[in-house]
Design a protein around this motif. Structure first.
Motif, PDB file in Angstrom:
ATOM      1  N   GLY A 289       0.799  -1.300   0.097  1.00  0.00           N
ATOM      2  CA  GLY A 289      -0.121  -0.046  -0.057  1.00  0.00           C
ATOM      3  C   GLY A 289       0.651   1.251  -0.033  1.00  0.00           C
ATOM      4  N   LEU A 290       2.006   1.299   0.832  1.00  0.00           N
ATOM      5  CA  LEU A 290       2.963   2.341   0.813  1.00  0.00           C
ATOM      6  C   LEU A 290       3.431   2.618  -0.576  1.00  0.00           C
ATOM      7  CD1 LEU A 290       4.057   4.993   1.939  1.00  0.00           C
ATOM      8  CD2 LEU A 290       5.679   3.401   3.129  1.00  0.00           C
ATOM      9  N   LYS A 291       3.979   1.562  -0.935  1.00  0.00           N
ATOM     10  CA  LYS A 291       4.822   1.562  -2.245  1.00  0.00           C
ATOM     11  C   LYS A 291       3.866   1.911  -3.396  1.00  0.00           C
ATOM     12  CE  LYS A 291       8.267   0.598  -5.272  1.00  0.00           C
ATOM     13  NZ  LYS A 291       7.574   1.483  -6.374  1.00  0.00           N
ATOM     14  N   ASN A 292       2.520   1.433  -3.388  1.00  0.00           N
ATOM     15  CA  ASN A 292       1.678   2.032  -4.447  1.00  0.00           C
ATOM     16  C   ASN A 292       1.550   3.601  -4.252  1.00  0.00           C
ATOM     17  OD1 ASN A 292      -0.533   1.432  -6.401  1.00  0.00           O
ATOM     18  ND2 ASN A 292      -2.130   2.200  -4.662  1.00  0.00           N
ATOM     19  N   ALA A 293       1.158   4.037  -3.045  1.00  0.00           N
ATOM     20  CA  ALA A 293       1.240   5.505  -3.059  1.00  0.00           C
ATOM     21  C   ALA A 293       2.225   6.317  -3.522  1.00  0.00           C
ATOM     22  CB  ALA A 293       0.888   5.877  -1.371  1.00  0.00           C
ATOM     23  N   LEU A 294       3.543   5.798  -3.274  1.00  0.00           N
ATOM     24  CA  LEU A 294       4.848   6.445  -3.679  1.00  0.00           C
ATOM     25  C   LEU A 294       4.823   6.222  -5.228  1.00  0.00           C
ATOM     26  CD1 LEU A 294       7.504   4.965  -1.119  1.00  0.00           C
ATOM     27  CD2 LEU A 294       6.440   7.448  -1.389  1.00  0.00           C
ATOM     28  N   ASP A 295       4.268   5.406  -5.752  1.00  0.00           N
ATOM     29  CA  ASP A 295       4.159   5.157  -7.391  1.00  0.00           C
ATOM     30  C   ASP A 295       3.253   6.189  -7.862  1.00  0.00           C
ATOM     31  OD1 ASP A 295       5.720   3.061  -7.422  1.00  0.00           O
ATOM     32  OD2 ASP A 295       4.438   1.422  -7.577  1.00  0.00           O
ATOM     33  N   TRP A 296       2.361   6.642  -7.107  1.00  0.00           N
ATOM     34  CA  TRP A 296       1.444   7.827  -7.891  1.00  0.00           C
ATOM     35  C   TRP A 296       2.084   9.137  -7.585  1.00  0.00           C
ATOM     36  CZ3 TRP A 296      -2.600   7.420 -10.604  1.00  0.00           C
ATOM     37  CH2 TRP A 296      -3.301   6.344 -10.567  1.00  0.00           C
ATOM     38  N   LEU A 297       3.357   9.300  -6.875  1.00  0.00           N
ATOM     39  CA  LEU A 297       3.837  10.365  -6.668  1.00  0.00           C
ATOM     40  C   LEU A 297       5.264  10.579  -7.735  1.00  0.00           C
ATOM     41  CD1 LEU A 297       4.299  10.787  -2.790  1.00  0.00           C
ATOM     42  CD2 LEU A 297       2.779  12.205  -4.495  1.00  0.00           C
ATOM     43  N   VAL A 298       5.550   9.502  -8.137  1.00  0.00           N
ATOM     44  CA  VAL A 298       6.879   9.305  -9.169  1.00  0.00           C
ATOM     45  C   VAL A 298       6.864  10.305 -10.157  1.00  0.00           C
ATOM     46  CG1 VAL A 298       8.296   7.817 -10.654  1.00  0.00           C
ATOM     47  CG2 VAL A 298       7.323   6.729  -8.364  1.00  0.00           C
ATOM     48  N   SER A 299       5.843  10.188 -11.101  1.00  0.00           N
ATOM     49  CA  SER A 299       6.015  11.318 -12.144  1.00  0.00           C
ATOM     50  C   SER A 299       5.557  12.835 -12.108  1.00  0.00           C
ATOM     51  CB  SER A 299       5.048  10.867 -13.443  1.00  0.00           C
ATOM     52  OG  SER A 299       3.815  10.729 -12.858  1.00  0.00           O
ATOM     53  N   ARG A 300       5.513  12.997 -10.544  1.00  0.00           N
ATOM     54  CA  ARG A 300       4.842  14.454 -10.179  1.00  0.00           C
ATOM     55  C   ARG A 300       6.126  15.023  -9.365  1.00  0.00           C
ATOM     56  NH1 ARG A 300      -0.533  13.043 -10.218  1.00  0.00           N
ATOM     57  NH2 ARG A 300      -0.707  11.574 -12.138  1.00  0.00           N
ATOM     58  N   ASP A 301       5.874  16.254  -9.323  1.00  0.00           N
ATOM     59  CA  ASP A 301       6.978  17.187  -8.715  1.00  0.00           C
ATOM     60  C   ASP A 301       6.894  16.978  -7.146  1.00  0.00           C
ATOM     61  OD1 ASP A 301       8.038  17.872 -11.173  1.00  0.00           O
ATOM     62  OD2 ASP A 301       7.036  19.773 -11.332  1.00  0.00           O
ATOM     63  N   ALA A 302       5.875  16.592  -6.836  1.00  0.00           N
ATOM     64  CA  ALA A 302       5.452  16.720  -5.363  1.00  0.00           C
ATOM     65  C   ALA A 302       6.581  16.144  -4.421  1.00  0.00           C
ATOM     66  CB  ALA A 302       4.339  15.629  -5.098  1.00  0.00           C
ATOM     67  N   ALA A 303       7.459  15.229  -4.910  1.00  0.00           N
ATOM     68  CA  ALA A 303       8.645  14.638  -4.148  1.00  0.00           C
ATOM     69  C   ALA A 303       9.979  15.256  -4.281  1.00  0.00           C
ATOM     70  CB  ALA A 303       8.632  13.110  -4.569  1.00  0.00           C
ATOM     71  N   VAL A 304       9.994  15.839  -5.400  1.00  0.00           N
ATOM     72  CA  VAL A 304      11.290  16.472  -5.723  1.00  0.00           C
ATOM     73  C   VAL A 304      11.602  17.499  -4.765  1.00  0.00           C
ATOM     74  CG1 VAL A 304      12.643  17.835  -7.423  1.00  0.00           C
ATOM     75  CG2 VAL A 304      10.881  16.027  -8.307  1.00  0.00           C
ATOM     76  N   GLY A 305      12.822  17.156  -4.009  1.00  0.00           N
ATOM     77  CA  GLY A 305      13.428  18.262  -2.952  1.00  0.00           C
ATOM     78  C   GLY A 305      12.286  18.394  -1.760  1.00  0.00           C
ATOM     79  N   LYS A 306      11.220  17.386  -1.582  1.00  0.00           N
ATOM     80  CA  LYS A 306      10.713  17.541  -0.737  1.00  0.00           C
ATOM     81  C   LYS A 306      11.379  16.802   0.791  1.00  0.00           C
ATOM     82  CE  LYS A 306       6.737  18.534  -0.735  1.00  0.00           C
ATOM     83  NZ  LYS A 306       6.044  19.814  -0.390  1.00  0.00           N
ATOM     84  N   PRO A 307      11.516  17.684   1.665  1.00  0.00           N
ATOM     85  CA  PRO A 307      12.146  17.077   3.010  1.00  0.00           C
ATOM     86  C   PRO A 307      11.336  15.824   3.578  1.00  0.00           C
ATOM     87  CG  PRO A 307      12.100  19.530   3.159  1.00  0.00           C
ATOM     88  CD  PRO A 307      11.287  19.076   1.952  1.00  0.00           C
ATOM     89  N   ALA A 308      11.902  14.706   4.104  1.00  0.00           N
ATOM     90  CA  ALA A 308      11.240  13.492   4.266  1.00  0.00           C
ATOM     91  C   ALA A 308      12.215  13.110   5.546  1.00  0.00           C
ATOM     92  CB  ALA A 308      11.102  12.371   3.257  1.00  0.00           C
ATOM     93  N   MET A 309      11.331  12.571   6.615  1.00  0.00           N
ATOM     94  CA  MET A 309      12.059  11.913   7.641  1.00  0.00           C
ATOM     95  C   MET A 309      11.303  10.402   7.785  1.00  0.00           C
ATOM     96  SD  MET A 309      12.494  13.146  11.744  1.00  0.00           S
ATOM     97  CE  MET A 309      10.541  12.796  12.252  1.00  0.00           C
TER      98      MET A 309
END
Length: 167
Positions: free
Chosen positions: A76-96
Motif C-alpha cells: 500500500g505504501l509503495k503504491n502511494a509512492l508510485d502515484w507520486l513518481v512522475s509528479r514534482d510533489a516529491a522532488v526536493g521535499k524534506p522527508a523523515m
C-alpha cells in the motif's frame, strides 16, 4: 508547517504536534488508493490519488512510518509512492523516516532507497525509533507517554523542522 504522514497511525503522531510552530496531518487514505497505473495519470488521475499528491505538494515535509512485511515495504505504501513518481510533489521535499520496530531494517533501507530515487530530501542524521512491535493500543499509549519517548519525539521533530527551515 504541515507534515502529512504518509503511513502512520494517529496515536504516535499526536505527541509530535505539541510543537507550536508545527502542524502534523495524518494521511489515512492508503487503503483507498487505486492500484497505480501510468495510463491513469493526468486528466484520468483518480480523486484519491490526486488528494495524496495535493497533500504531499502542500506539505513542508513528509514523515513516513511503516511496518516491514517479508523484509520489504508494504504494498500500500509503495503504491502511494508510485502515484507520486512522475509528479514534482516529491522532488526536493524534506522527508523523515520513523520506525516502530528495531527489526524493520530491510524495509527502512528499501524505503530510504525508493524515496532517494524519487528525489525526496531525506534527513539522514535524524532517527526516531520507538519499539512498538506487538503492542496493543493501551500499551502504545503508555510507551508514547513516557518521558523518554516524549523527549525522543520532540527531538526528532525539532531536528526535522530545523532541516526543513535550512533548505
Amino acid at each position: 508547517m504541515p507534515f502529512p504522514a504518509a503511513c502512520a497511525p494517529p496515536r504516535p503522531i499526536r505527541p509530535w504536534s505539541r510543537r507550536s510552530d508545527c502542524h502534523v496531518s495524518v494521511y489515512d487514505g492508503l487503503g483507498r488508493l487505486p492500484i497505480f497505473n501510468p495510463d491513469d495519470e493526468g486528466e484520468r488521475t483518480p480523486s484519491q490519488a490526486s488528494a495524496l499528491i495535493d497533500a504531499v505538494t502542500a506539505a513542508d515535509g513528509v514523515i513516513v512510518s511503516c511496518p516491514e512485511y517479508a523484509h520489504g515495504v508494504p504494498g500500500g505504501l509503495k503504491n502511494a509512492l508510485d502515484w507520486l513518481v512522475s509528479r514534482d510533489a516529491a522532488v526536493g521535499k524534506p522527508a523523515m523516516l520513523v520506525r516502530a520496530s528495531p527489526r524493520s531494517l530491510f524495509a527502512h533501507a528499501a524505503l530510504a532507497e525508493i524515496m532517494r530515487t524519487m528525489s525526496f530530501a531525506l534527513v539522514e542524521d535524524t532517527a526516531l525509533e520507538i519499539a512498538l512491535l506487538g503492542k496493543r493500543p493501551p500499551e502504545v499509549d503508555k510507551i508514547l507517554s513516557e518521558p523518554a519517548s516524549q523527549l525522543a519525539m520532540h527531538n526528532a521533530i525539532s531536528a526535522f523542522a530545523d532541516f526543513i527551515r535550512s533548505r
